[in-house]
Design a protein around this motif. Structure first.
Motif, PDB file in Angstrom:
ATOM      1  N   PRO A  11       9.736 -23.713 -48.727  1.00 27.45           N
ATOM      2  CA  PRO A  11       9.650 -25.174 -48.712  1.00 27.45           C
ATOM      3  C   PRO A  11       9.127 -25.741 -50.019  1.00 27.45           C
ATOM      4  CG  PRO A  11       7.769 -24.233 -47.582  1.00 27.45           C
ATOM      5  CD  PRO A  11       8.649 -23.078 -47.968  1.00 27.45           C
ATOM      6  N   GLY A  12       8.698 -24.860 -50.917  1.00 26.08           N
ATOM      7  CA  GLY A  12       8.102 -25.306 -52.174  1.00 26.08           C
ATOM      8  C   GLY A  12       9.041 -25.152 -53.350  1.00 26.08           C
ATOM      9  N   GLU A  13       8.456 -24.897 -54.502  1.00 26.10           N
ATOM     10  CA  GLU A  13       9.239 -24.737 -55.723  1.00 26.10           C
ATOM     11  C   GLU A  13       9.933 -23.374 -55.743  1.00 26.10           C
ATOM     12  OE1 GLU A  13       9.729 -27.039 -58.166  1.00 26.10           O
ATOM     13  OE2 GLU A  13       8.717 -28.383 -56.751  1.00 26.10           O
ATOM     14  N   PRO A  14      11.104 -23.283 -56.389  1.00 25.61           N
ATOM     15  CA  PRO A  14      11.766 -21.982 -56.497  1.00 25.61           C
ATOM     16  C   PRO A  14      10.907 -21.012 -57.300  1.00 25.61           C
ATOM     17  CG  PRO A  14      12.822 -23.599 -57.929  1.00 25.61           C
ATOM     18  CD  PRO A  14      11.851 -24.350 -57.078  1.00 25.61           C
ATOM     19  N   ALA A  15      10.999 -19.740 -56.940  1.00 22.23           N
ATOM     20  CA  ALA A  15      10.199 -18.723 -57.619  1.00 22.23           C
ATOM     21  C   ALA A  15      10.935 -17.397 -57.549  1.00 22.23           C
ATOM     22  CB  ALA A  15       8.818 -18.598 -56.986  1.00 22.23           C
ATOM     23  N   VAL A  70      13.985 -19.571 -52.448  1.00 23.22           N
ATOM     24  CA  VAL A  70      14.961 -20.633 -52.709  1.00 23.22           C
ATOM     25  C   VAL A  70      14.674 -21.844 -51.829  1.00 23.22           C
ATOM     26  CG1 VAL A  70      17.404 -21.227 -52.641  1.00 23.22           C
ATOM     27  CG2 VAL A  70      16.694 -18.906 -53.303  1.00 23.22           C
ATOM     28  N   PRO A  71      14.424 -23.009 -52.409  1.00 23.18           N
ATOM     29  CA  PRO A  71      14.305 -24.236 -51.602  1.00 23.18           C
ATOM     30  C   PRO A  71      15.690 -24.798 -51.312  1.00 23.18           C
ATOM     31  CG  PRO A  71      13.918 -24.742 -53.893  1.00 23.18           C
ATOM     32  CD  PRO A  71      14.176 -23.253 -53.836  1.00 23.18           C
ATOM     33  N   PRO A  72      15.792 -25.677 -50.331  1.00 17.34           N
ATOM     34  CA  PRO A  72      17.082 -26.340 -50.090  1.00 17.34           C
ATOM     35  C   PRO A  72      17.510 -27.122 -51.331  1.00 17.34           C
ATOM     36  CG  PRO A  72      15.565 -26.726 -48.273  1.00 17.34           C
ATOM     37  CD  PRO A  72      14.767 -26.094 -49.368  1.00 17.34           C
ATOM     38  N   SER A  73      18.808 -27.203 -51.548  1.00 16.09           N
ATOM     39  CA  SER A  73      19.327 -27.978 -52.667  1.00 16.09           C
ATOM     40  C   SER A  73      19.097 -29.468 -52.417  1.00 16.09           C
ATOM     41  CB  SER A  73      20.824 -27.719 -52.827  1.00 16.09           C
ATOM     42  OG  SER A  73      21.520 -28.225 -51.697  1.00 16.09           O
ATOM     43  N   ARG A  74      19.241 -30.273 -53.461  1.00 14.18           N
ATOM     44  CA  ARG A  74      19.085 -31.723 -53.298  1.00 14.18           C
ATOM     45  C   ARG A  74      20.083 -32.272 -52.292  1.00 14.18           C
ATOM     46  NH1 ARG A  74      18.055 -34.214 -59.408  1.00 14.18           N
ATOM     47  NH2 ARG A  74      16.051 -33.161 -59.783  1.00 14.18           N
ATOM     48  N   ALA A  89      16.830 -13.987 -45.588  1.00 16.59           N
ATOM     49  CA  ALA A  89      15.880 -14.341 -44.541  1.00 16.59           C
ATOM     50  C   ALA A  89      15.370 -15.758 -44.742  1.00 16.59           C
ATOM     51  CB  ALA A  89      14.705 -13.361 -44.523  1.00 16.59           C
ATOM     52  N   MET A  90      14.862 -16.342 -43.665  1.00 20.43           N
ATOM     53  CA  MET A  90      14.232 -17.660 -43.753  1.00 20.43           C
ATOM     54  C   MET A  90      12.739 -17.546 -44.041  1.00 20.43           C
ATOM     55  SD  MET A  90      16.360 -20.205 -43.448  1.00 20.43           S
ATOM     56  CE  MET A  90      15.354 -21.598 -42.934  1.00 20.43           C
ATOM     57  N   GLU A  91      12.186 -16.348 -43.961  1.00 18.53           N
ATOM     58  CA  GLU A  91      10.751 -16.171 -44.175  1.00 18.53           C
ATOM     59  C   GLU A  91      10.503 -14.956 -45.061  1.00 18.53           C
ATOM     60  OE1 GLU A  91       8.413 -15.982 -40.591  1.00 18.53           O
ATOM     61  OE2 GLU A  91       9.760 -17.329 -39.523  1.00 18.53           O
ATOM     62  N   TYR A  92       9.492 -15.084 -45.893  1.00 14.20           N
ATOM     63  CA  TYR A  92       8.988 -13.950 -46.670  1.00 14.20           C
ATOM     64  C   TYR A  92       7.486 -14.172 -46.775  1.00 14.20           C
ATOM     65  CZ  TYR A  92       8.717 -10.258 -50.164  1.00 14.20           C
ATOM     66  OH  TYR A  92       8.424  -9.091 -50.826  1.00 14.20           O
ATOM     67  N   THR A  93       6.697 -13.219 -46.331  1.00 14.59           N
ATOM     68  CA  THR A  93       5.283 -13.413 -46.043  1.00 14.59           C
ATOM     69  C   THR A  93       4.442 -14.132 -47.091  1.00 14.59           C
ATOM     70  OG1 THR A  93       5.085 -11.704 -44.371  1.00 14.59           O
ATOM     71  CG2 THR A  93       3.134 -12.143 -45.636  1.00 14.59           C
ATOM     72  N   PRO A  94       4.578 -13.870 -48.383  1.00 15.58           N
ATOM     73  CA  PRO A  94       3.683 -14.559 -49.320  1.00 15.58           C
ATOM     74  C   PRO A  94       3.712 -16.082 -49.211  1.00 15.58           C
ATOM     75  CG  PRO A  94       4.773 -12.749 -50.416  1.00 15.58           C
ATOM     76  CD  PRO A  94       5.414 -12.878 -49.064  1.00 15.58           C
ATOM     77  N   ASN A  95       4.825 -16.629 -48.699  1.00 18.44           N
ATOM     78  CA  ASN A  95       4.914 -18.089 -48.611  1.00 18.44           C
ATOM     79  C   ASN A  95       4.961 -18.615 -47.180  1.00 18.44           C
ATOM     80  OD1 ASN A  95       5.783 -17.565 -51.479  1.00 18.44           O
ATOM     81  ND2 ASN A  95       5.843 -19.792 -51.428  1.00 18.44           N
ATOM     82  N   VAL A  96       5.604 -17.915 -46.283  1.00 21.41           N
ATOM     83  CA  VAL A  96       5.687 -18.348 -44.887  1.00 21.41           C
ATOM     84  C   VAL A  96       5.313 -17.163 -44.010  1.00 21.41           C
ATOM     85  CG1 VAL A  96       7.132 -19.302 -43.068  1.00 21.41           C
ATOM     86  CG2 VAL A  96       7.535 -19.964 -45.430  1.00 21.41           C
ATOM     87  N   ALA A  97       4.139 -17.237 -43.364  1.00 22.78           N
ATOM     88  CA  ALA A  97       3.654 -16.117 -42.564  1.00 22.78           C
ATOM     89  C   ALA A  97       4.178 -16.215 -41.143  1.00 22.78           C
ATOM     90  CB  ALA A  97       2.127 -16.096 -42.562  1.00 22.78           C
TER      91      ALA A  97
END
Length: 434
Positions: free
Chosen positions: A51-55, A67-71, A15-23
């Motif tokens: 959009p932030g750090e990987p976790a 997962v953030p976009p790769s460099r 998915a492109m969204e998961y609630t804890p980070n993108v509501a």
């Protein structure tokens, strides 16, 4: 639930969204579904954009990789359109998905919206497991109903999503009908499953009456009725109709307060809101824009409000509707899309029409009906409370998390049990990521 002697079903969700980070609606759905499946004994792995750090988030039976976009993806993003940027991110998803598949060996891959369908199909083909998509929104023809021309590249992605090679879950009967009419997807590949949620946090008050009273005092006096809207400030959501109807409501009930909790998501939406606040400047003391709030805070607003609005020109489902109903609020919503399937007119709330515009042109919310429905509920408080209680019961019975999870699991199991030659896509083609 898995039987004691069987291995747990294992699902990989993209998915492109998961609630804890993108509501958002998709993020809420994925969050609720993943946790519900895990509690039911499935082993669930989610790979979602951040959009932030990987976790990595871990709960029993559930691992979420943000997962953030790769460099490499980021370095090209500025030169790409939105869609081509998302296609490029699908290459990152394939890389991460391969790692998860080696570790978890899922029985099925479940993707959400067109945004992740390319990666899911590549991974499914490589792993030899069924692939399933959930549709939460459709651009064509819905966006034309509020005066927006769908992005041609997004329409290309939607045509690919609904091309008949992948089973699809849609979140309302209305959405299923649009998918069939627009893209001709076979009924055998299309499953309707209403959204659901863990209703408990909304059903029971989390604070004392005194605490709610103090919170309410920050926005209204004890005698001022409060009308609440929660959601994006976007033309789709009927924001213009909220302001126009509020003017009519306040002409008869000047003590009413309107709270709008939500943010804009584009320059055009921001300009729309700025124009409305200027046009209705004489109402500025009665209409308060609260900005975007975390989901947990919305429950507090429900408890200090008297009724909720969902006046969308089209809503595929409407989590905001069932959240408000679960909190005991009567609802005034449009008879368009999901809300018409959620709300029982004059039992759990009031449904108002969306009027057709010129052929091919934008639609309009019936402003007079929207204002009159609010006035009716504000003036008949006993009936409003009765509708609120009936709405709570309807959410528990029809839109609770166990029901949504069970329905998804039925589709999962059918796909997993299907003979390999039947599970193969009826149209063989290689997925192009970018």
């Amino acid at each position: 639930m898995a039987s004691p002697n069987s291995a747990p079903l294992k699902a990989l969700i993209l998915a492109m969204e998961y609630t804890p980070n993108v509501a958002g609606g998709v993020g809420t759905y994925v969050y609720e579904l993943a946790r519900g499946l895990a509690r039911g004994g499935c082993k669930v792995t989610v790979v979602a954009y951040t959009p932030g750090e990987p976790a990595v988030l871990r709960e029993p039976n559930l691992t979420v990789h943000l997962v953030p976009p790769s460099r490499g993806s980021l370095s090209q993003a500025a030169q790409l359109s939105l869609v081509r940027g998302i296609r490029l991110f699908n290459e990152d998803l394939v890389h991460h998905g391969r790692e998860r598949i080696r570790e978890e060996q899922p029985d099925l891959i479940h993707f959400h919206q067109w945004h992740t369908h390319r990666a899911a199909r590549v991974l499914g083909r490589e792993a030899g497991v069924p692939v399933l998509g959930t549709s939460h929104y459709i651009s064509e023809p819905a966006e034309r109903w509020w005066g927006q021309t769908p992005d041609p590249e997004i329409l290309e992605e939607e045509r690919s999503f609904y091309d008949g090679t992948t089973p699809v879950i849609s979140v309302s009967e209305s959405m299923s009908e649009l998918i069939r009419e627009t893209y001709g997807l076979s009924a055998s590949l299309l499953h309707t499953i209403h959204c659901g949620m863990e209703a408990g946090p909304f059903l029971e008050p989390s604070h004392t009456p005194e605490q709610y009273a103090r919170l309410r005092a920050t926005v209204a006096t004890p005698d001022d009725p409060v009308v609440l809207y929660t959601g994006r400030l976007h033309p789709q959501k009927g924001i213009t109709a909220i302001f126009a109807a509020a003017e009519r409501v306040l002409a008869k009930r000047p003590e009413v307060r309107f709270l709008l909790a939500g943010g804009t998501d584009s320059r055009e939406s921001t300009q729309m809101v700025q124009g409305l606040t200027q046009r209705y400047a004489h109402l500025r003391h009665r209409i308060k824009l609260l900005g975007k709030l975390p989901r947990r805070q919305l429950g507090l607003l429900h408890r200090i409000s008297d009724l909720a609005l969902v006046p969308s020109l089209y809503e595929p489902f409407g989590y905001t509707a069932i959240e408000a109903m679960a909190s005991g609020l009567p609802l005034v919503a449009t008879r368009s899309g999901g809300p018409a399937e959620i709300v029982e007119h004059e039992k759990t709330g009031m449904l108002v029409p969306v009027l057709p515009g010129a052929p091919g042109g934008p639609r309009e919310v019936d402003i007079e009906a929207l204002a009159n429905a609010q006035l009716h509920l504000l003036e008949d408080r006993q009936r409003a409370r009765s509708m609120g209680l009936a709405g709570q019961q309807r959410v528990v019975e029809l839109f609770g998390l166990p029901r949504m999870v069970a329905a998804n699991r039925v589709v999962y199991q059918k796909l997993i049990d299907m003979p390999a030659r039947q599970a193969e896509a009826p149209v063989a083609r290689r997925e192009v990521l970018s």
